[in-house]
Structures are given as C-alpha cells and as structure tokens.
Scaffold this active site. Structure first.
Site, PDB file in Angstrom:
ATOM      1  N   ASN A   6       0.847  -1.201   0.000  1.00 24.68           N
ATOM      2  CA  ASN A   6       0.000   0.000   0.000  1.00 24.68           C
ATOM      3  C   ASN A   6       0.881   1.249   0.000  1.00 24.68           C
ATOM      4  O   ASN A   6       1.995   1.249   0.545  1.00 24.68           O
ATOM      5  CB  ASN A   6      -1.006   0.009   1.167  1.00 24.68           C
ATOM      6  CG  ASN A   6      -0.401  -0.188   2.531  1.00 24.68           C
ATOM      7  OD1 ASN A   6       0.636  -0.835   2.685  1.00 24.68           O
ATOM      8  ND2 ASN A   6      -1.041   0.356   3.550  1.00 24.68           N
TER       9      ASN A   6
ATOM     10  N   GLU B 253       0.531   5.278   0.760  1.00 26.70           N
ATOM     11  CA  GLU B 253      -0.328   6.358   1.283  1.00 26.70           C
ATOM     12  C   GLU B 253       0.157   7.721   0.790  1.00 26.70           C
ATOM     13  O   GLU B 253       1.203   7.842   0.140  1.00 26.70           O
ATOM     14  CB  GLU B 253      -0.353   6.288   2.814  1.00 26.70           C
ATOM     15  CG  GLU B 253      -0.942   4.966   3.281  1.00 26.70           C
ATOM     16  CD  GLU B 253      -1.167   4.889   4.780  1.00 26.70           C
ATOM     17  OE1 GLU B 253      -0.624   5.724   5.540  1.00 26.70           O
ATOM     18  OE2 GLU B 253      -1.906   3.970   5.189  1.00 26.70           O
TER      19      GLU B 253
ATOM     20  N   CYS C  94      -4.347   1.012  -2.301  1.00 22.02           N
ATOM     21  CA  CYS C  94      -4.305  -0.250  -1.563  1.00 22.02           C
ATOM     22  C   CYS C  94      -3.324  -1.214  -2.218  1.00 22.02           C
ATOM     23  O   CYS C  94      -3.104  -1.183  -3.438  1.00 22.02           O
ATOM     24  CB  CYS C  94      -5.679  -0.912  -1.557  1.00 22.02           C
ATOM     25  SG  CYS C  94      -6.910  -0.099  -0.536  1.00 22.02           S
TER      26      CYS C  94
ATOM     27  N   GLU D 250      -3.613  -4.416  -2.812  1.00 19.71           N
ATOM     28  CA  GLU D 250      -4.203  -5.356  -3.770  1.00 19.71           C
ATOM     29  C   GLU D 250      -4.342  -4.714  -5.148  1.00 19.71           C
ATOM     30  O   GLU D 250      -3.998  -5.315  -6.169  1.00 19.71           O
ATOM     31  CB  GLU D 250      -5.599  -5.803  -3.298  1.00 19.71           C
ATOM     32  CG  GLU D 250      -5.612  -6.562  -1.984  1.00 19.71           C
ATOM     33  CD  GLU D 250      -5.767  -5.658  -0.769  1.00 19.71           C
ATOM     34  OE1 GLU D 250      -5.258  -4.516  -0.780  1.00 19.71           O
ATOM     35  OE2 GLU D 250      -6.398  -6.109   0.197  1.00 19.71           O
TER      36      GLU D 250
ATOM     37  N   CYS E  41     -10.596  -4.671   1.013  1.00 14.46           N
ATOM     38  CA  CYS E  41     -11.758  -3.783   1.058  1.00 14.46           C
ATOM     39  C   CYS E  41     -12.658  -4.037  -0.152  1.00 14.46           C
ATOM     40  O   CYS E  41     -12.265  -4.698  -1.124  1.00 14.46           O
ATOM     41  CB  CYS E  41     -11.312  -2.322   1.105  1.00 14.46           C
ATOM     42  SG  CYS E  41     -10.640  -1.702  -0.450  1.00 14.46           S
TER      43      CYS E  41
ATOM     44  N   CYS F 274     -11.292  -3.040  -3.587  1.00 13.14           N
ATOM     45  CA  CYS F 274     -10.269  -3.979  -4.087  1.00 13.14           C
ATOM     46  C   CYS F 274     -10.917  -5.256  -4.596  1.00 13.14           C
ATOM     47  O   CYS F 274     -10.497  -5.807  -5.620  1.00 13.14           O
ATOM     48  CB  CYS F 274      -9.243  -4.283  -3.003  1.00 13.14           C
ATOM     49  SG  CYS F 274      -8.060  -2.930  -2.789  1.00 13.14           S
TER      50      CYS F 274
END
Ligand code: THU
Length: 126
Positions: free
Chosen positions: A43, A45, A54, A56, A85, A88
């Site tokens: 991930n 940010e 993310c 994935e 999530c 994803c």
C-alpha cells in the site's frame, strides 16, 4: 516451495516495503498470474489521504503492466489478516480467472483461504 507458498512469501516480503506513515497499517499483496509469475505490491499512502493506493489494487496494476491479464491466486499480508476492502474486491473480480483464491495472512503467518466469489458474491456488472 509450491507456487502457493511462494505467493504467500512474496506478500509477507513486500509488506515490509509499505509506505503507510499515516495509518501505520502495512499491507502486502502478491498476485499469482495465469502466466505463473508473481506480481507483488504494497500500500502507498499520501498526505492527501484519499489518494492512498491499496496493496491489492497496486498488485493488479503491476500484473497488468507486465502483460499478464488474469490472476488465479492472491495472498494478502496484514497485521490481523484482514479481508481486502470492497473496492479492491471489485477490481480483483475484473481480472480474476475461474475459481480464483484469496489467501489472507496475519503477522503470525496464520493463513485463511477463501474463493473470490465467497468474498464478493454479487460483483457490480452493468
Ligand atoms: N489497505 C489496503 O492496502 N488494502 C485494503 O484492502 C484495505 C486497506 C490500506 C490502505 C491504507 O494504506 C491502510 O491499509 C489503512 O486503511
């Protein structure tokens, strides 16, 4: 090592590269493509939180950018072995092969396995 073990290992390894200074929630994802190659990503940010990528979806982007169009297994490593999530899951669905498997790995290396269709039984399909 089996391909499954290699995929899990790659997810654990790439998790160490997560850029997550805001949430401190490091995630690693490794996709096993239909070409039997592993594509991994963490991930990423941003100070503008909503721009976060993310792990994935980053791994799927890596797979596609290397010319592979479908995945058959994904391993996701996170502190508590959390599920991907919803966003994803929908992106994973777009590029999934039949019976694609989602493997979750926690920080004790405890593993649980699901099919993508169990986690997203009703994907959006216009
Ligand atoms: N995150 C993922 O990498 N994958 C998910 O499926 C959910 C959340 C990341 C985004 C953010 O950097 C951190 O986890 C906390 O939400």
């Amino acid at each position: 090592m089996t391909k499954r073990e290699e995929t899990v290992h790659a997810a654990i390894q790439v998790r160490d590269l997560a850029y997550c200074p805001y949430s401190k929630h490091a995630v690693g994802a490794a996709v096993l493509g239909e070409d039997d190659k592993i594509y991994s990503a963490c991930n990423v940010e941003n100070a503008s939180y909503g721009l976060t990528i993310c792990a994935e979806r980053n791994a799927i982007g890596t797979m596609l950018s290397n010319g592979c169009k479908k995945w058959k297994m994904i391993a996701v490593a996170s502190p508590k072995g959390a599920f991907p999530c919803g966003a994803c899951l929908q992106v994973l669905q777009e590029f999934a092969s039949e019976n694609a498997a989602v493997i979750l790995v926690d920080s004790d290396r405890k593993i649980s396995t699901f099919s993508l269709s169990e986690l997203l039984p009703h994907p959006f399909s216009p």
